[in-house]
Design a protein around this motif. Structure first.
Motif, PDB file in Angstrom:
ATOM      1  N   ILE A 123      45.365 -10.662 -10.783  1.00  0.00           N
ATOM      2  CA  ILE A 123      45.936  -9.435 -10.193  1.00  0.00           C
ATOM      3  C   ILE A 123      46.984  -9.749  -9.127  1.00  0.00           C
ATOM      4  O   ILE A 123      47.632  -8.843  -8.608  1.00  0.00           O
ATOM      5  CB  ILE A 123      44.840  -8.521  -9.593  1.00  0.00           C
ATOM      6  CG1 ILE A 123      44.152  -9.203  -8.399  1.00  0.00           C
ATOM      7  CG2 ILE A 123      43.824  -8.116 -10.641  1.00  0.00           C
ATOM      8  CD1 ILE A 123      43.154  -8.295  -7.684  1.00  0.00           C
ATOM      9  N   LEU A 124      47.166 -11.026  -8.816  1.00  0.00           N
ATOM     10  CA  LEU A 124      48.168 -11.410  -7.814  1.00  0.00           C
ATOM     11  C   LEU A 124      49.535 -11.598  -8.464  1.00  0.00           C
ATOM     12  O   LEU A 124      49.632 -11.983  -9.627  1.00  0.00           O
ATOM     13  CB  LEU A 124      47.748 -12.706  -7.116  1.00  0.00           C
ATOM     14  CG  LEU A 124      46.423 -12.695  -6.353  1.00  0.00           C
ATOM     15  CD1 LEU A 124      46.187 -14.052  -5.696  1.00  0.00           C
ATOM     16  CD2 LEU A 124      46.370 -11.586  -5.317  1.00  0.00           C
ATOM     17  N   THR A 125      50.585 -11.329  -7.706  1.00  0.00           N
ATOM     18  CA  THR A 125      51.943 -11.551  -8.198  1.00  0.00           C
ATOM     19  C   THR A 125      52.245 -13.055  -8.154  1.00  0.00           C
ATOM     20  O   THR A 125      51.514 -13.840  -7.521  1.00  0.00           O
ATOM     21  CB  THR A 125      52.978 -10.822  -7.341  1.00  0.00           C
ATOM     22  OG1 THR A 125      52.982 -11.411  -6.021  1.00  0.00           O
ATOM     23  CG2 THR A 125      52.658  -9.337  -7.241  1.00  0.00           C
ATOM     24  N   GLU A 126      53.333 -13.447  -8.822  1.00  0.00           N
ATOM     25  CA  GLU A 126      53.737 -14.861  -8.823  1.00  0.00           C
ATOM     26  C   GLU A 126      53.979 -15.358  -7.389  1.00  0.00           C
ATOM     27  O   GLU A 126      53.584 -16.465  -7.032  1.00  0.00           O
ATOM     28  CB  GLU A 126      55.017 -15.043  -9.657  1.00  0.00           C
ATOM     29  CG  GLU A 126      54.821 -14.855 -11.142  1.00  0.00           C
ATOM     30  CD  GLU A 126      54.054 -15.995 -11.783  1.00  0.00           C
ATOM     31  OE1 GLU A 126      54.230 -17.151 -11.362  1.00  0.00           O
ATOM     32  OE2 GLU A 126      53.260 -15.725 -12.699  1.00  0.00           O
ATOM     33  N   THR A 127      54.611 -14.518  -6.573  1.00  0.00           N
ATOM     34  CA  THR A 127      54.896 -14.917  -5.181  1.00  0.00           C
ATOM     35  C   THR A 127      53.601 -15.065  -4.395  1.00  0.00           C
ATOM     36  O   THR A 127      53.443 -16.025  -3.623  1.00  0.00           O
ATOM     37  CB  THR A 127      55.808 -13.884  -4.492  1.00  0.00           C
ATOM     38  OG1 THR A 127      57.010 -13.755  -5.245  1.00  0.00           O
ATOM     39  CG2 THR A 127      56.153 -14.326  -3.075  1.00  0.00           C
ATOM     40  N   GLU A 128      52.674 -14.146  -4.584  1.00  0.00           N
ATOM     41  CA  GLU A 128      51.384 -14.216  -3.875  1.00  0.00           C
ATOM     42  C   GLU A 128      50.610 -15.463  -4.277  1.00  0.00           C
ATOM     43  O   GLU A 128      49.991 -16.127  -3.434  1.00  0.00           O
ATOM     44  CB  GLU A 128      50.571 -12.954  -4.154  1.00  0.00           C
ATOM     45  CG  GLU A 128      51.119 -11.721  -3.443  1.00  0.00           C
ATOM     46  CD  GLU A 128      50.571 -10.406  -3.968  1.00  0.00           C
ATOM     47  OE1 GLU A 128      50.866  -9.359  -3.367  1.00  0.00           O
ATOM     48  OE2 GLU A 128      49.841 -10.419  -4.988  1.00  0.00           O
ATOM     49  N   LEU A 129      50.659 -15.804  -5.554  1.00  0.00           N
ATOM     50  CA  LEU A 129      49.996 -17.029  -6.027  1.00  0.00           C
ATOM     51  C   LEU A 129      50.644 -18.264  -5.408  1.00  0.00           C
ATOM     52  O   LEU A 129      49.957 -19.210  -5.036  1.00  0.00           O
ATOM     53  CB  LEU A 129      50.066 -17.101  -7.557  1.00  0.00           C
ATOM     54  CG  LEU A 129      49.130 -16.157  -8.304  1.00  0.00           C
ATOM     55  CD1 LEU A 129      49.538 -16.040  -9.771  1.00  0.00           C
ATOM     56  CD2 LEU A 129      47.676 -16.614  -8.207  1.00  0.00           C
TER      57      LEU A 129
ATOM     58  N   LYS B  62      53.100 -10.612   5.401  1.00  0.00           N
ATOM     59  CA  LYS B  62      52.888  -9.401   4.602  1.00  0.00           C
ATOM     60  C   LYS B  62      52.246  -9.759   3.264  1.00  0.00           C
ATOM     61  O   LYS B  62      51.336  -9.075   2.782  1.00  0.00           O
ATOM     62  CB  LYS B  62      54.222  -8.674   4.364  1.00  0.00           C
ATOM     63  CG  LYS B  62      54.712  -7.881   5.559  1.00  0.00           C
ATOM     64  CD  LYS B  62      55.984  -7.115   5.205  1.00  0.00           C
ATOM     65  CE  LYS B  62      56.483  -6.317   6.415  1.00  0.00           C
ATOM     66  NZ  LYS B  62      57.743  -5.596   6.097  1.00  0.00           N
ATOM     67  N   HIS B  63      52.727 -10.848   2.662  1.00  0.00           N
ATOM     68  CA  HIS B  63      52.140 -11.316   1.401  1.00  0.00           C
ATOM     69  C   HIS B  63      50.657 -11.651   1.603  1.00  0.00           C
ATOM     70  O   HIS B  63      49.804 -11.303   0.782  1.00  0.00           O
ATOM     71  CB  HIS B  63      52.876 -12.549   0.879  1.00  0.00           C
ATOM     72  CG  HIS B  63      54.197 -12.248   0.245  1.00  0.00           C
ATOM     73  ND1 HIS B  63      54.356 -11.306  -0.749  1.00  0.00           N
ATOM     74  CD2 HIS B  63      55.432 -12.784   0.451  1.00  0.00           C
ATOM     75  CE1 HIS B  63      55.621 -11.268  -1.127  1.00  0.00           C
ATOM     76  NE2 HIS B  63      56.308 -12.153  -0.404  1.00  0.00           N
ATOM     77  N   LYS B  64      50.371 -12.313   2.712  1.00  0.00           N
ATOM     78  CA  LYS B  64      48.985 -12.685   2.999  1.00  0.00           C
ATOM     79  C   LYS B  64      48.114 -11.444   3.187  1.00  0.00           C
ATOM     80  O   LYS B  64      46.954 -11.407   2.756  1.00  0.00           O
ATOM     81  CB  LYS B  64      48.916 -13.585   4.237  1.00  0.00           C
ATOM     82  CG  LYS B  64      49.416 -15.000   3.997  1.00  0.00           C
ATOM     83  CD  LYS B  64      49.172 -15.890   5.212  1.00  0.00           C
ATOM     84  CE  LYS B  64      49.554 -17.326   4.936  1.00  0.00           C
ATOM     85  NZ  LYS B  64      49.253 -18.220   6.079  1.00  0.00           N
ATOM     86  N   SER B  65      48.672 -10.441   3.807  1.00  0.00           N
ATOM     87  CA  SER B  65      47.945  -9.187   4.000  1.00  0.00           C
ATOM     88  C   SER B  65      47.610  -8.545   2.655  1.00  0.00           C
ATOM     89  O   SER B  65      46.502  -8.052   2.432  1.00  0.00           O
ATOM     90  CB  SER B  65      48.781  -8.226   4.852  1.00  0.00           C
ATOM     91  OG  SER B  65      48.115  -6.985   4.995  1.00  0.00           O
ATOM     92  N   HIS B  66      48.585  -8.569   1.727  1.00  0.00           N
ATOM     93  CA  HIS B  66      48.363  -8.021   0.386  1.00  0.00           C
ATOM     94  C   HIS B  66      47.307  -8.829  -0.367  1.00  0.00           C
ATOM     95  O   HIS B  66      46.481  -8.264  -1.085  1.00  0.00           O
ATOM     96  CB  HIS B  66      49.673  -8.028  -0.413  1.00  0.00           C
ATOM     97  CG  HIS B  66      50.678  -7.056   0.107  1.00  0.00           C
ATOM     98  ND1 HIS B  66      52.045  -7.242  -0.025  1.00  0.00           N
ATOM     99  CD2 HIS B  66      50.543  -5.882   0.788  1.00  0.00           C
ATOM    100  CE1 HIS B  66      52.678  -6.225   0.532  1.00  0.00           C
ATOM    101  NE2 HIS B  66      51.796  -5.401   1.037  1.00  0.00           N
TER     102      HIS B  66
END
Length: 211
Positions: free
Chosen positions: A144-150, A178-182
């Motif tokens: 469920i994570l985006t490529e950037t989040e991964l 912000k990515h970490k928060s998501h």
């Protein structure tokens, strides 16, 4: 409406046994085939919800049928039944978006559970196969994570700071936060500052491809 199914196997007794079982369980077995070419023709003509295919058949194997279905964007979900405990075949099945992989010795025991999973758009591979190959499946929540989040998670596992990650990805440290928060929100992690780092370390082997 009962689930529509086409089955194919070049062993008459296995084909009959599977067909009788599915009919008894009130599935709609539209047709059965004795080879891969016939199976693909039937799938293309009827476009059932599910096709249960033997992996070794004349003319076309179960995986070759799956490949043709994928190439022609047919919506039928493929379940493979086989005696083969092969990592190569397992990987090929995964690459062809095969939904189910059942070992024949457990077919009657597992097929109903496999179909239930497939109808929910979940893959099902015989636990005995997974155990035999000692395959560690990627945790579902990572999907469920985006490529950037991964990528952020992977770099966090390597002890990179927000600033270092920002420099590597090419954005600001604030964007990384912000990515970490998501990520925390999606994975339901605690708000503890170390929660992402701990999780990333636990999943590092699965995140390694995001180097």
């Amino acid at each position: 409406m009962p689930t529509s199914i086409i089955i194919a196997d070049d062993h008459p007794l296995i084909l009959k046994g599977l067909k009788d079982f599915l009919i008894e369980k009130e599935y709609n077995v539209i047709a059965s085939a004795k080879n891969g070419k016939e199976a693909f023709t039937l799938i293309k003509a009827h476009q059932p919800e599910i096709a249960i295919l033997d992996i070794q058949m004349p003319f076309l194997t179960g995986l070759q049928v799956a490949k043709k279905c994928k190439e022609e964007n047919l919506g039928t979900k493929i379940i493979i039944i086989t005696f083969e405990k092969s990592e190569e075949i397992y990987k090929e099945a995964k690459s062809l978006d095969v939904y189910g992989y059942i070992l024949k010795e457990f077919a009657i025991e597992e097929v109903e559970h496999c179909i239930d999973n497939v109808l929910q758009k979940k893959s099902y591979f015989s636990p005995e196969l997974i155990e035999y190959l000692e395959i560690k499946q990627i945790p579902k929540e990572l999907e469920i994570l985006t490529e950037t989040e991964l990528r952020v998670l992977q770099l966090t596992a390597k002890n990179k700071t927000a600033k270092e990650i920002a420099d590597i990805i090419g954005c600001s440290p604030r964007t990384i936060e912000k990515h970490k928060s998501h990520i925390r929100s999606k994975l339901k992690l605690s708000s503890n500052a170390n929660s992402i780092a701990i999780y990333a370390k636990e999943q590092e082997e699965f995140l390694s491809k995001y180097t």
